[in-house]
Design a protein around this motif. Structure first.
Motif: not given
Length: 790
Positions: A1-3, A5-25
């Protein structure tokens, strides 16, 4: 989780941090604010451009879809936003009943690099809450990013030692150090950072070694690349001594700052890629001054070289604030070399004193309307009068006791500080009016908690001997309220003991929950705990002529009594009660050595619900059921396993876990079962019992213990079966010598199973459960012996 933020951040290729301002179950952020760094420094990852701030206690909830061991990683990076400086934050973090961070601050951290805290926890399927708790009303908490990884199966296993490091009641770990000895900084598949060891070397000359060839497959039943990357096993630092050189061996020493007097899991990584042949290298490992071990990469029968291995040890630090590691060649090894490839240090985190707040739905409508100023004034006056009455009623006995016993609350401490505790305790107030006692009664019985009457002390409670006005002797257990722990256990003990009564269960005489106090009053057990008698008998070895008071017959009778108490619990008509903390210190002995099971604070009532699993492990180290480790599901067979450990304690007179250089001796259950399967259980019995145990009684006792310690709960007997088998062992112990000789002369088969044949076909339902007593059982066994002399 990218705390925040509403943007996702990719680190080291497949390491994806999801923006937690977006609705997500998959997660819920709780009540908080999000802010953005308007002037980020060049080169700082976008992951640290935003953060989530908590000004009040709130939770970050993750939706966990699979039960297992998890790696949780929290990211913190201090920046400033208008008048808010993240470096001013001071807060605690708790999860799964564990205190992950306490009074945490990033004030002294670099503004160029994030602070990353890493934890290992067992998490069950469902909602997993991480609570962020500001230190006070003027402080706040924050987090920039959160990671959660499901670890591979058996990531934490009892690989080469008998210590289960993760699956204990203290089963949360905080990573302190992860070192690539002799190599560069590397990352693994879980994005863990392994740093060089040079900054931690303190003494000793060493040489670096590396290997570019192929590594062999590990024999430790797991994927080693998930434990440590190949790069760690391909480099090392070593010290070697020429066989023709001087005899004074050198060593290598590393030193690390750690918490004082804390328990740590130490994981060593070794790979012998330079020895000429297997079995030629052994070396000594010393950790500070309290732990030593011989490292022998070929001790488990490995016949190949270049095999990655790791060793887990649980080590306690002293009060120095650091932990040192040294390795040195072993004098009797063929090739005098000591080496190390990698090192990890993780600290066991303690239980959290934080109580989860009860969340209420926001009321959308008031139940009444205020129509005038007079109404407002009248209502305020009534509320004020009511609150004063309630306060005076609640504090009157406490205030009087403060004047007489200032030490109870501390000099200058206001009675109003009891408010929070009193509100929590209202749940237990009047649970059982017949058992409720006043604090004044208890103070009189214990002479104001006279230290001379102190008979026991644990982590969060002290036990005093007391005498009630009636003359009855009691044991008074007083919880330490300053720790903020034990309320649930206090409630459970009252609820359980107020509705059960049995000859082999300790009786609850009363309880008190006035003010800050949580006090339980039990019947007094003159002879103390079972463990006291097992471990304090060693002085008899100094005087072989002294009579062994704690005989095998006595020990069997104590085991039988304890088994009956547990059987009574398990057959409770409301679905059974599982004790959950069966151990030798919870079996008490009265003046006639009658055994009684005690301490029901962790007990659980009712049949287990497969859809409800406890969020954390409870129990005592060394006694926990391995199946409970795996499933987190408590059953009566968990008590049976713990009782099997007690049976070995009774036989061997040693603790369940010891610090031994011989790995096979560390865990009593595994050690005992090894000798039982070898048919040589007599090799490990208490020296005081040598020559005093009938061999058939010992054989039967070993069989009972083996049944109790089965890996699968379904394969274990119930406690009534155990009672019968122990009665059989006692009957065999009392067999006259001539009958035993007759038995030996008539037994020609290789089998040593000498159990009474009629018992094997006897239905245990023939005896009423509630009426199962010593006299009844003895009569049955006597009749069986008349029909069959064996």
């Amino acid at each position: 989780m990218n705390c925040g933020s509403d943007s996702n951040v990719d680190l080291v290729g497949s390491r994806n941090f999801v923006g937690d301002k977006n609705s997500n179950p998959s997660f819920s952020v709780g009540k908080s604010n999000s802010i953005q760094n308007e002037n980020p420094l060049p080169g700082i990852s976008p992951l640290y451009h935003t953060t989530r701030i908590y000004t009040k206690i709130s939770r970050y909830m993750l939706n966990i879809t699979q039960t297992g061991s998890y790696l949780i990683r929290l990211h913190f990076f201090p920046f400033s936003f208008k008048k808010t400086h993240l470096a001013d934050a001071l807060f605690n973090v708790s999860a799964s009943n564990f205190s992950l961070l306490s009074n945490f601050s990033v004030r002294n951290s670099s503004t160029e690099f994030p602070v990353i805290k890493e934890f290992f926890l067992t998490i069950v399927e469902g909602n997993f809450d991480i609570y962020f708790i500001p230190a006070d009303e003027t402080r706040f908490a924050f987090v920039n990013a959160i990671e959660a990884f499901l670890l591979p199966p058996n990531f934490f296993i009892d690989s080469l030692t008998a210590i289960p490091p993760l699956r204990t009641k203290d089963g949360a770990l905080r990573t302190l150090y992860r070192i690539n000895v002799g190599g560069p900084e590397v990352y693994d598949t879980l994005w863990r950072n392994w740093v060089p060891d040079d900054d931690y070397l303190t003494s000793g000359s060493s040489e670096q070694a590396s290997y570019d060839g192929e590594l062999q497959e590990s024999r430790q039943r797991l994927v080693v690349k998930e434990i440590a990357p190949d790069a760690v096993y391909r480099t090392c630092k070593k010290v070697s001594i020429d066989n023709n050189g001087p005899s004074n061996f050198t060593s290598i020493t590393w030193r690390f700052n750690v918490s004082k007097e804390a328990r740590h899991l130490v994981r060593l990584h070794v790979c012998d890629f330079f020895s000429p042949s297997p079995g030629t290298v052994k070396f000594d490992l010393n950790i500070s001054t309290n732990f030593s071990q011989v490292i022998d990469p070929n001790s488990d029968g490995y016949s190949e070289m270049r095999i990655p291995l790791f060793y887990d040890y649980v080590v306690s630090s002293d009060d120095s604030g650091y932990m040192s590691f040294s390795i040195a060649p072993k004098e009797n090894s063929i090739k005098k070399v000591a080496f190390l490839n990698g090192l990890e240090i993780m600290e066991f985190v303690g239980n959290s004193t934080f109580e989860v707040p009860v969340e209420h739905e926001t009321r959308k409508h008031l139940s009444f309307k205020i129509g005038s100023t007079k109404d407002v004034a009248l209502i305020l006056i009534l509320i004020l009068l009511l609150s004063i009455c309630l306060r005076l009623r609640r504090l009157k006995p406490v205030k009087a006791l403060i004047l007489e016993n200032e030490f109870l609350y501390g000099r200058g401490r206001s009675p109003s500080s009891t408010t929070e505790r009193t509100e929590n305790a209202s749940i237990v107030t009047n649970l059982n009016l017949k058992l409720k006692m006043s604090l004044a009664e208890i103070l009189a019985a214990t002479e104001n908690f006279n230290p001379k009457l102190l008979i026991g002390e644990g982590g969060f409670a002290k036990v005093y001997k007391g005498t009630l006005e009636s003359g009855m002797k009691v044991a008074v257990k007083r919880s330490d309220s300053s720790h903020g722990q034990g309320l649930r256990e206090f409630q459970t003990e009252i609820v359980v003991l107020s509705r059960i009564q049995h000859r082999h269960l300790v009786s609850l005489v009363g309880y008190c929950d006035e003010g800050l106090e949580m006090i339980l009053v039990y019947e007094f057990m003159e002879k103390g705990t079972l463990r006291d008698h097992l471990y304090d008998r060693k002085e008899c070895l100094k005087n072989p002529s002294a009579e062994t008071e704690f005989s095998w017959k006595q020990r069997l009778e104590i085991c039988i009594g304890s088994a009956k108490g547990l059987h009574y619990l398990h057959t409770d008509p409301d679905g059974g009660i599982f004790h959950h903390d069966v151990k030798s210190t919870n079996i008490l002995l009265d003046e006639h050595y009658v055994a009684k099971v005690a301490d029901f604070g962790l007990s659980q009532s009712g049949m287990p619900d497969p859809d409800h699993i406890r969020m954390s492990l409870k129990g005592s180290f060394g006694y926990l059921d391995p199946e409970y480790f795996r499933t987190l599901q408590l059953t009566n067979k968990s008590d049976v396993y713990s009782f099997g450990v007690i049976l070995l304690e009774v036989l061997c007179a040693r603790p369940p876990i010891v610090n031994s250089k011989q790995r096979e001796e560390i865990n009593l259950a595994e050690w005992g079962m090894f000798w039982q399967k070898e048919g040589q259980l007599e090799n490990i019995i208490d020296p005081l019992l040598v020559g005093h145990i009938n061999r058939n009684s010992l054989r039967k006792f070993g069989e009972i213990t083996e049944k109790c310690l089965k890996a699968q709960g379904a394969d274990r007997p119930n406690m009534l079966d155990v009672c019968w088998d122990l009665e059989n062992a006692l009957q065999l112990q009392q067999t006259p010598a001539h009958e035993e000789a007759h038995e030996d002369s008539t037994t020609t088969t290789a089998s040593t199973d000498l159990a009474l044949p009629p018992i094997q076909n006897l239905s245990y339902n023939m005896l009423p459960v509630d009426d199962y007593s010593d006299t009844t059982a003895s009569a049955v066994f006597s009749q069986l012996r008349i029909n069959d002399p064996r």
